[in-house]
Design a protein around this motif. Structure first.
Motif, short mmCIF file in Angstrom:
data_model
loop_
_atom_site.label_atom_id
_atom_site.label_comp_id
_atom_site.label_asym_id
_atom_site.label_seq_id
_atom_site.Cartn_x
_atom_site.Cartn_y
_atom_site.Cartn_z
N UNK A 78 -11.09 -14.09 64.20
CA UNK A 78 -9.87 -14.27 63.42
C UNK A 78 -10.07 -15.26 62.27
N UNK A 79 -11.24 -15.91 62.22
CA UNK A 79 -11.50 -16.89 61.16
C UNK A 79 -12.28 -16.28 59.99
N UNK A 80 -12.40 -14.98 59.96
CA UNK A 80 -13.18 -14.35 58.90
C UNK A 80 -12.56 -14.57 57.52
N UNK A 81 -11.28 -14.91 57.47
CA UNK A 81 -10.63 -15.16 56.19
C UNK A 81 -11.04 -16.51 55.58
N UNK A 82 -11.81 -17.30 56.33
CA UNK A 82 -12.24 -18.60 55.82
C UNK A 82 -13.54 -18.52 55.03
N UNK A 83 -13.95 -17.31 54.72
CA UNK A 83 -15.19 -17.13 53.94
C UNK A 83 -15.06 -17.79 52.57
N UNK A 84 -16.11 -18.50 52.17
CA UNK A 84 -16.10 -19.17 50.87
C UNK A 84 -17.53 -19.32 50.37
#
Length: 761
Positions: free
Chosen positions: A421-427
């Protein structure tokens, strides 16, 4: 040192002549008995298949000569006998010449098709050529995954008499296959063998054909020549009885009527599951010994994916057949005779209280990360069980400032975070890497604890080699405090190694002081002022080590990332100011070109001259991680760096292999055997024909002062704060996250640096 190699020197040789199952094996090695559990109580034999065919073209003169320089004194030369058109016997690996020679180039379009064991088979057959025809045909490497740069060495095809009389083998083993095929073409293998035995001593004759062994049993002396029935795959049909080999295996009493022993594939003894894990061993060896049959095992080669229980260690596999507490096979057939030679003489029957050599210091790389996911509790527990001296912890920081052990600041590299669920934290963080990542400082410790770790597979992309897939997502991560507790409770551990990277970026951009976090945990654990456990701090940044030098009593380890060929004395003087020891990579000691060692540098010697111990990385067990010179055997590689290059420590993701090396008996012999001599650097490449030499490479750079001098480590600031000023972002630094620039002084203040930066703008 390198000069200690005499009989092991290539130049002389070539010019003149289930993880727990393996753990059980290791436990049995602690037994005080040295009694071999072979049929006669003697040490098992080493049989070199075609000589040292794992490196050089099989059955070539140099393959046999190298065997003499790397094996036990009573090694047996294995010769696969084929018959030529006039009935002469040659040592050649296959009935088809085109599989291991250049015959298709010498005689183009001369291939034929014959029926072999009922199957139409096409190619260039030995029966179509006389010895004179074969005079210009040369042996080549028949296994395409092996080194082929020796194919232009023009190795002639040898007759059996050539091998027996000119190469002076300690013992000779003839393997006779396809006797029925030769008979169909009016060639008598029986007559050839009987004629040969009037001239030379043949110690063993093996065949997968019952009828052939029966035909010669009455005319050979069992005292001089032992007959051995060779089992093929269990479902294959033995031609003279029309029974499967699996069926014949159930009637050992029948085998005893015409043979003194059996030769079986290794899976007959240690079966393997479909996913490449060992099953419990069978009773075959015990049953055969009860029937008064010797048992020889085949297919022990170093350069294939072994069952995962062996952790890619061919020596561990060999020990499972000769020293497991239950049985010992009577001999081992190998393409790499150096490995069973060392197993038998140096590593079998090691006592629990056996002496241990001081060097090398065995330092883990992310725990036993060759067996379990990096830096997990399982990886650390395995490293401790394996006998690691120094347990390592690469420090990462969570968003809420918790230091923990993880091999990468980018969680994508070591966890399944990309599928969470933390895949949106990609940077993208250019100071760390150009590609996207999900970083430890973006998640809290509680969030990180929910992630599944992923085992590292460094040889997956290129070679499709995987590590322990049943446990690829097993284990949990440890906070630094938990890591300290684990290490302190093990008396066998002499120290811990804490790696600190990206400290400048974390301080400036994330407001996280990794150095302060480590020092605080050291104080809490009571490790800041004690001598029972060495605390070592490693970094590629001199500024990080200077910080720890000012605020702790830890031993400081400087890691040189670059491959170097030398170092200036002034540079080493600078390193001595902030470090107690140095980590370098293998290529800085023994440089390679196209996976061949080209020579040796003087880097270790120079570092020692400045009283800097040298630790080298990375030692892995996968055979593709080693230069050809080391025979696809990680123990040979370790020995060459320790005994030859005199390094002080090995950094390894398979600490069991290195820890076992320190206990091997041959290190304490007054005169070490040839198979425990270091490999001479560059000797193998010297044997390659000029046409096959790889292109020359530029020499590796010299380490200079500007490579190591850095400005002081900045203080941790809240994200986005830059001492009240906004400055342009610096260009992307090297992978360690800290720019390396020349400086006249280590102690420039942050204010001075800021002023200098503004003036440049």
């Amino acid at each position: 040192m390198w000069s200690s190699c005499v009989s092991g020197c290539y130049t002389t040789c070539f010019s003149s002549s289930l993880l727990h199952l393996v753990a059980l094996v290791s436990a049995d090695q602690g037994s005080t008995t040295s009694q071999w559990q072979t049929l006669k109580g003697k040490p098992p034999l080493v049989i070199a298949r075609g000589g040292f065919s794992g490196l050089l073209p099989g059955s070539s003169s140099d393959a046999y000569k190298l065997t003499l320089s790397t094996s036990v004194p009573d090694v047996l030369f294995w010769c696969d006998v084929q018959l030529t058109k006039e009935g002469a016997g040659i040592c050649f690996p296959d009935l088809l010449l085109n599989n291991n020679s250049n015959v298709d180039i010498i005689y183009p379009k001369k291939d034929k098709t014959y029926i072999v064991n009922g199957v139409p088979t096409g190619g260039w057959f030995t029966i179509d050529y006389t010895l004179k025809d074969l005079a210009n045909v040369y042996i080549t490497q028949g296994v395409f995954s092996r080194a082929n740069r020796f194919d232009d060495n023009m190795y002639p095809i040898l007759t059996v008499e050539d091998v027996a009389m000119n190469l002076t083998p300690p013992g000779l083993w003839l393997n006779i296959e396809n006797n029925i095929f030769f008979s169909q073409h009016n060639l008598s293998m029986r007559n050839f063998v009987l004629s040969l035995m009037r001239k030379v001593v043949v110690n063993y004759i093996s065949s997968p054909e019952v009828a052939f062994l029966n035909s010669i049993k009455g005319v050979v002396s069992p005292r001089t020549t032992k007959l051995v029935f060779r089992f093929l795959e269990q479902t294959e049909i033995e031609p003279s009885t029309n029974q499967t080999y699996g069926s014949l295996l159930k009637n050992l009493t029948f085998i005893k009527t015409f043979a003194s022993g059996i030769l079986v594939p290794k899976t007959y003894i240690w079966p393997v599951t479909n996913d490449n894990y060992l099953e419990p061993h069978t009773s075959l060896v015990l049953d055969a010994h009860e029937a008064e049959l010797m048992v020889f095992v085949s297919d022990l080669v170093n350069d294939v994916p072994l069952p995962y229980n062996y952790s890619y260690d061919p020596l561990a596999e060999c020990l499972s057949f000769i020293d497991n507490g239950n049985f010992t096979v009577d001999g081992v057939l190998s393409d790499f005779p150096i490995t069973p030679s060392a197993a038998i003489d140096c590593f079998a029957h090691l006592r629990q209280n056996a002496p241990v050599q001081d060097k090398p210091l065995v330092i883990s790389k992310n725990g036993a990360s060759g067996d379990y996911p990096d830096c997990t509790d399982l990886a650390y527990m395995k490293a401790l069980e394996d006998g690691v001296n120094v347990l390592d912890c690469p420090i990462q920081m969570s968003k809420d400032g918790i230091p923990f052990c993880s091999s990468s600041i980018n969680l994508i590299h070591s966890t399944t975070v990309a599928q969470s669920s933390f895949q949106n934290l990609t940077m993208v963080v250019p100071e760390i890497q150009a590609d996207n990542g999900i970083y430890t400082f973006s998640l809290t410790w509680d969030q990180i604890k929910t992630l599944q770790p992923s085992i590292s597979n460094p040889q997956q992309t290129r070679y499709k080699l995987y590590r322990n897939p049943r446990f690829k997502n097993a284990g949990t991560y440890l906070r630094l405090s938990d890591f300290f507790t684990l290490a302190k409770n093990r008396s066998s551990v002499s120290g811990v190694l804490i790696s600190v990277e990206y400290a400048a970026y974390l301080a400036e951009k994330q407001g996280l002081s990794v150095t302060d976090a480590v020092i605080n945990e050291l104080n809490k654990a009571g490790l800041d002022n004690q001598t029972a456990l060495d605390v070592m701090i490693q970094s590629t940044n001199s500024s990080v080590l200077m910080k720890f030098k000012e605020e702790s009593k830890c031993k400081l380890v400087y890691k040189i990332e670059e491959v170097i060929g030398d170092a200036l004395n002034t540079t080493l003087q600078d390193i001595k100011k902030f470090a107690n020891s140095v980590v370098i990579n293998k290529a800085s000691v023994l440089p390679e070109n196209s996976e061949y060692i080209t020579g040796a540098t003087n880097v270790v010697t120079k570092l020692h001259a400045f009283d800097l111990p040298v630790y080298v990385e990375l030692f892995s067990n996968e055979y593709v991680s080693q230069a050809w010179d080391f025979f696809s055997d990680p123990t040979v590689e370790i020995n060459s760096f320790v005994s030859g290059a005199n390094i002080d420590g090995v950094i390894t993701d398979f600490p069991k292999t290195a820890a076992r090396y320190k206990r091997n008996k041959c290190l304490f012999y007054k005169e070490r055997p040839s198979y425990m001599n270091p490999v001479p650097p560059g000797a193998l490449l010297a044997v390659v024909s000029p046409r096959q030499l790889p292109p020359a490479e530029a020499p590796n750079p010299v380490l200079i002062e500007s490579d190591v001098i850095e400005p002081p480590l900045p203080s941790a600031l809240a994200p986005g704060i830059t001492n009240g000023s906004t400055v342009a972002p610096p260009p992307p630094p090297p992978p360690n996250g800290q720019p390396k620039i020349a400086a006249c002084c280590f102690f420039l203040s942050n204010l001075a640096l800021l002023v200098a930066t503004l003036l440049l703008l």
